[in-house]
Write an enzyme that holds these catalytic residues in place. Structure first.
Site, PDB file in Angstrom:
ATOM      1  N   TRP A 280     -20.451  -5.709  -3.255  1.00  0.00           N
ATOM      2  CA  TRP A 280     -21.539  -5.978  -2.327  1.00  0.00           C
ATOM      3  C   TRP A 280     -22.712  -6.679  -3.006  1.00  0.00           C
ATOM      4  CZ3 TRP A 280     -18.256  -1.905  -1.874  1.00  0.00           C
ATOM      5  CH2 TRP A 280     -17.690  -1.664  -0.616  1.00  0.00           C
ATOM      6  N   CYS A 315     -16.434  -3.927   4.133  1.00  0.00           N
ATOM      7  CA  CYS A 315     -15.962  -2.958   5.132  1.00  0.00           C
ATOM      8  C   CYS A 315     -14.915  -3.520   6.088  1.00  0.00           C
ATOM      9  CB  CYS A 315     -17.131  -2.349   5.889  1.00  0.00           C
ATOM     10  SG  CYS A 315     -17.955  -3.457   7.051  1.00  0.00           S
ATOM     11  N   HIS A 374     -21.091  -1.652  10.542  1.00  0.00           N
ATOM     12  CA  HIS A 374     -20.095  -1.088   9.636  1.00  0.00           C
ATOM     13  C   HIS A 374     -18.788  -0.937  10.393  1.00  0.00           C
ATOM     14  CE1 HIS A 374     -18.090   1.029   6.513  1.00  0.00           C
ATOM     15  NE2 HIS A 374     -18.094   2.196   7.130  1.00  0.00           N
ATOM     16  N   ASP A 397     -12.003   6.111   7.515  1.00  0.00           N
ATOM     17  CA  ASP A 397     -12.777   5.033   6.894  1.00  0.00           C
ATOM     18  C   ASP A 397     -12.347   4.890   5.440  1.00  0.00           C
ATOM     19  OD1 ASP A 397     -14.618   3.158   6.140  1.00  0.00           O
ATOM     20  OD2 ASP A 397     -16.368   4.253   6.873  1.00  0.00           O
ATOM     21  N   ASN A 437     -25.208   8.950  15.119  1.00  0.00           N
ATOM     22  CA  ASN A 437     -26.132   9.700  15.975  1.00  0.00           C
ATOM     23  C   ASN A 437     -27.271  10.371  15.232  1.00  0.00           C
ATOM     24  OD1 ASN A 437     -26.927  10.406  18.542  1.00  0.00           O
ATOM     25  ND2 ASN A 437     -25.700  12.275  18.626  1.00  0.00           N
ATOM     26  N   ASP A 439     -31.149  10.564  13.494  1.00  0.00           N
ATOM     27  CA  ASP A 439     -32.476  10.061  13.849  1.00  0.00           C
ATOM     28  C   ASP A 439     -33.069   9.289  12.682  1.00  0.00           C
ATOM     29  OD1 ASP A 439     -32.318  11.247  16.309  1.00  0.00           O
ATOM     30  OD2 ASP A 439     -33.448  13.047  15.743  1.00  0.00           O
ATOM     31  N   GLU A 486     -28.131   7.941  25.124  1.00  0.00           N
ATOM     32  CA  GLU A 486     -29.408   8.257  24.500  1.00  0.00           C
ATOM     33  C   GLU A 486     -30.411   8.741  25.540  1.00  0.00           C
ATOM     34  OE1 GLU A 486     -29.935   8.421  21.449  1.00  0.00           O
ATOM     35  OE2 GLU A 486     -28.534   7.111  20.402  1.00  0.00           O
ATOM     36  N   GLU A 491     -27.067  14.689  24.606  1.00  0.00           N
ATOM     37  CA  GLU A 491     -27.127  14.003  23.315  1.00  0.00           C
ATOM     38  C   GLU A 491     -27.963  14.794  22.326  1.00  0.00           C
ATOM     39  OE1 GLU A 491     -28.826  11.365  20.276  1.00  0.00           O
ATOM     40  OE2 GLU A 491     -29.927  12.099  22.024  1.00  0.00           O
ATOM     41  N   TYR A 561     -25.433  -6.933   4.386  1.00  0.00           N
ATOM     42  CA  TYR A 561     -25.189  -6.347   5.710  1.00  0.00           C
ATOM     43  C   TYR A 561     -25.244  -4.822   5.670  1.00  0.00           C
ATOM     44  CZ  TYR A 561     -20.385  -4.771   4.795  1.00  0.00           C
ATOM     45  OH  TYR A 561     -19.283  -4.119   4.323  1.00  0.00           O
TER      46      TYR A 561
END
Length: 761
Positions: A280, A315, A374, A397, A437, A439, A486, A491, A561
């Site tokens: 990267w 990725c 991603h 992943d 998800n 914050d 959202e 949520e 990125y």
């Protein structure tokens, strides 16, 4: 079957680990028990003279098992489904006195209780879920069998034998590589753990060997073609080699949970000499830049042939190769892209952005990062290790981000569990939950060492999660499979549930969140085209009857990125005065000369704007990314879509810059039509529309002329299908004809890159 002699390992195990599909020991052709009478002759008993596997592409075995696309001359079947073989004997078979069975063996140390030695008895009726062989035809000296495999069978390449019982022991056929049989996962079998009940989805997620991967920015989504090539010559063996290289025990290779977890670790080379080296830093010496790959085939074949990791991947390359691995073995899989994907370094389910008192980002304390996008994979399977309801799509992943159980891997994590915040279920659900998800929390670091939470952005992370639509190249929004909408109570409840299940909380952010400011701030970035100036507009809104003065700071950065900054190219401060109940716009001009000399290959620019209200000391913060628009490559195809016929592939692109391009590389990949190829055109190319043509047809591969509008001819591609049938055997090509092209050019000291994908027919 008699036990093969092997030294005991410290008194703990009779046999060494059976962890290689390629390793083998031949079974004895004769196993006699006790003394044999004088005059005993093997030829007096039933002997096998030949075995027919019906393994041609047009045979029912491959057609019914959906394996007719594999460029492989061996029999390939899917577990849990019957297939046919024919055995020829030296005399007619008499079931009253002749006894035989088929044997399947995998690995060097086969054991029946491990599923690596499978004796298949001849039975009167086949039973679902069990191995068995039923005689469906007897003709002269031949017997045709319908063989039923177990839906839990090990996935791999088996050696096949036929064993005949005599009063004095067993006579077995000798090792014959031509009878080797591949057994794969079966999404068409209800008893298989990877069963998928939608035929269109099976066609897309198992049989489609061409795909589209989405990248770019949330507001400027771009597509990249990818050739998965799971049916290409040598790819199935390469995927089995990946599991061998991981030293995965053969007994576990029938479990899609274990296979996908091992694949997640092995597709990257971070700690296990796996398939791909990640890079990267924009330096790709002694390797191929990640953006130059157009498919998985070259990568997997190079890894198998050299036994060394391939350089380099990011990725989407990891996800593309992993998708090939899963689909090739029969596990339904797809590539997904998450825009504004969080990388939670401290496992507290929040992205902590630390600010100095003047509004600048404190890079020493800020360890979390937000990727512009991603890519990872989803694999379809039941989860017998989890409570009912958490099967289906599982996030896996292979991009090396965080360590999981001692290796760089991630998943499989139930997407349904992630949506509801049940991150206590294995594997790696907390990390995936944070990606989609968490914050975004802005924290001011005071000079006295205290921390104050200035703002909490609950909607920035996981803005959009997409995959390719079934049966087309469009976008399918799957955000609602990972998270509730959202702002909904569900949520927030999912986040609270995740925190309840043991997420580590940061002690430094326990302060009281400051009340909402009377002033709002937002900004928009004008569509940015490579090599041109553009504007950034900041809007300040005063919602109170008071007059305020703000000190604002703008930082523009060239970023990878992954959200990591390479260099700051723009820095500007200004004062803003807001009258009561009013708004004001500030425009900042971003000149091409400020960013062009520092560009990375994907052209991402990141802007961070902070402002402090002088009267209240409130801090406002916003960040956004944009991706520079670069020229697309357009592919057109002329000619008859017929096997053995010539076709002409035209590649076009426009140089949008006021500067000259040199060293233009073109990478062309047409699965089923041509092998991946690349060629450099030195140029120079001025501002113009460049048009190149390449032929595809029976003659030997070579280069033809590149025709350009107003430019002298250069050299270009000739993409030709190998070994076409004679004209009398010509037939239409099945399905759509597809090409993937990647372009790269030199602009001064910088590299301009572009990729475009189009259906030719």
């Amino acid at each position: 079957m008699s036990e093969t002699s092997a030294p005991a390992l410290g008194g703990r195990r009779a046999l060494p680990r059976n962890a290689s599909n390629a390793a083998e020991d031949d079974l004895p052709t004769v196993e006699l028990q006790g003394l044999t009478p004088r005059g005993f002759n093997l030829q007096d008993y039933l002997n096998v003279t030949n075995v027919h596997l019906f393994k041609e592409r047009w045979d029912s075995n491959k057609v019914d098992h959906h394996t007719d696309k594999y460029e492989n001359n061996h029999l390939i079947v899917r577990r849990g489904q019957s297939f046919f073989i024919q055995i020829d004997f030296n005399r007619p078979y008499d079931p009253r006195k002749d006894f035989f069975r088929v044997e399947y063996v995998i690995g060097r140390y086969p054991q029946e209780n491990k599923g690596t030695y499978i004796p298949v008895p001849v039975v009167s009726q086949l039973q679902k879920g069990k191995w068995g062989a039923k005689v469906v035809m007897r003709e002269d000296r031949s017997v045709r069998l319908s063989i039923q495999s177990s839906p839990e069978c090990i996935v791999g390449k088996f050696r096949m034998y036929v064993a005949v019982w005599t009063p004095y022991g067993v006579l077995r056929t000798s090792r014959n590589p031509e009878t080797d049989t591949y057994i794969l996962f079966n999404p068409w079998c209800e008893e298989d753990a990877v069963y998928l009940d939608d035929d269109k989805e099976r066609e897309e997620y198992v049989l489609n060997d061409i795909g589209v991967i989405f990248y770019g920015d949330f507001n400027d989504i771009k597509t990249r073609s990818w050739s998965y090539g799971q049916f290409e010559d040598g790819i199935l063996d390469a995927c089995l080699y990946v599991m061998d290289r991981a030293e995965m025990d053969l007994s576990g290779r029938g479990n899609p949970i274990k296979v996908s977890r091992v694949g997640s670790a092995m597709v990257n080379a971070k700690d296990d000499e796996g398939v791909l080296v990640g890079s990267w830093d924009n330096i790709y010496a002694y390797g191929v830049p990640p953006s130059a790959w157009t498919g998985s085939v070259d990568i997997l074949l190079e890894y198998q042939s050299t036994k060394n990791p391939v350089r380099y991947g990011q990725c989407w390359v990891f996800a593309g190769v992993f998708n090939t691995f899963l689909r090739c073995l029969g596990i339904p899989a797809r590539v997904v892209t998450n825009y504004f994907s969080a990388h939670d370094n401290d496992a507290n389910l929040q992205m902590d952005i630390f600010l100095e008192e003047d509004g600048n980002v404190n890079s020493k304390l800020t360890k979390d990062s937000v990727w512009n996008y991603h890519c990872w994979n989803e694999a379809w399977m039941t989860r017998s290790d989890l409570p009912v309801g958490f099967g289906g799509w599982q996030a896996v992943d292979s991009t090396p981000q965080e360590n999981s159980d001692g290796m760089y891997r991630c998943g499989p994590a139930s997407v349904q569990a992630i949506k509801h915040g049940h991150i206590c279920f294995q594997f790696d659900a907390p990390f995936v939950f944070a990606e989609v998800n968490s914050d975004l929390i802005y924290i001011t670091v005071k000079k006295d060492g205290t921390h104050v939470v200035e703002n909490v952005d609950t909607t920035h992370i996981g803005k959009l999660i997409v995959t390719k639509e079934v049966g087309g190249d469009g976008i399918r929004d799957i955000t609602d499979t990972y998270k509730f909408q959202e702002g909904q109570e569900e949520e927030r409840l999912a986040l609270e549930t995740a925190l309840m299940y043991g997420a580590k909380k940061s002690l430094n952010t326990e302060g009281i969140v400051k009340p909402r400011s009377d002033v709002d701030m937002d900004f928009e970035v004008e569509k940015a085209v490579l090599g041109r100036d553009f504007k950034l507009t900041i809007t300040f809104q005063n919602n109170s009857p008071n007059r305020y003065t703000l000190s604002a700071y703008l930082s523009g950065n060239i970023v990878f990125y992954t959200g990591v900054s390479k260099t700051e190219f723009k820095k500007e401060t200004f004062e803003v005065t807001l009258e009561p109940m009013s708004f004001k716009k500030e425009e900042v001009l971003i000149r091409a000369g400020e960013y062009m000399s520092q560009l990375l290959e994907q052209g991402f620019l990141h802007f961070f704007v902070t402002a402090r209200v002088s009267e209240t000391r409130d801090v406002l913060a916003k960040q956004k990314s944009t991706v520079l628009a670069i020229p697309k490559l357009i592919i057109k195809v002329r000619g008859t879509r017929m096997v053995g016929s010539d076709m002409v592939v035209t590649v076009e692109f426009t140089n949008p810059l006021k500067e000259t391009l040199r060293n233009v590389w073109i990478y062309l990949d047409g699965p089923g039509v041509t092998k991946p190829m690349r060629k450099m055109f030195r140029g120079p190319f001025e501002i113009n529309n460049v048009r190149g043509e390449t032929e595809a047809g029976p003659p030997p591969a070579g280069f033809t002329a590149l025709r350009t509008d107003g430019l002298p001819p250069e050299r270009s591609w000739a993409a030709r299908r190998q070994e076409p049938p004679a004209p009398a055997q010509q037939a239409d090509l099945p399905g759509p004809l597809q090409f993937g092209v990647f372009g790269q050019a030199q602009l001064g000291g910088n590299t301009l890159k572009s990729a475009f994908f189009i259906l030719a027919f």
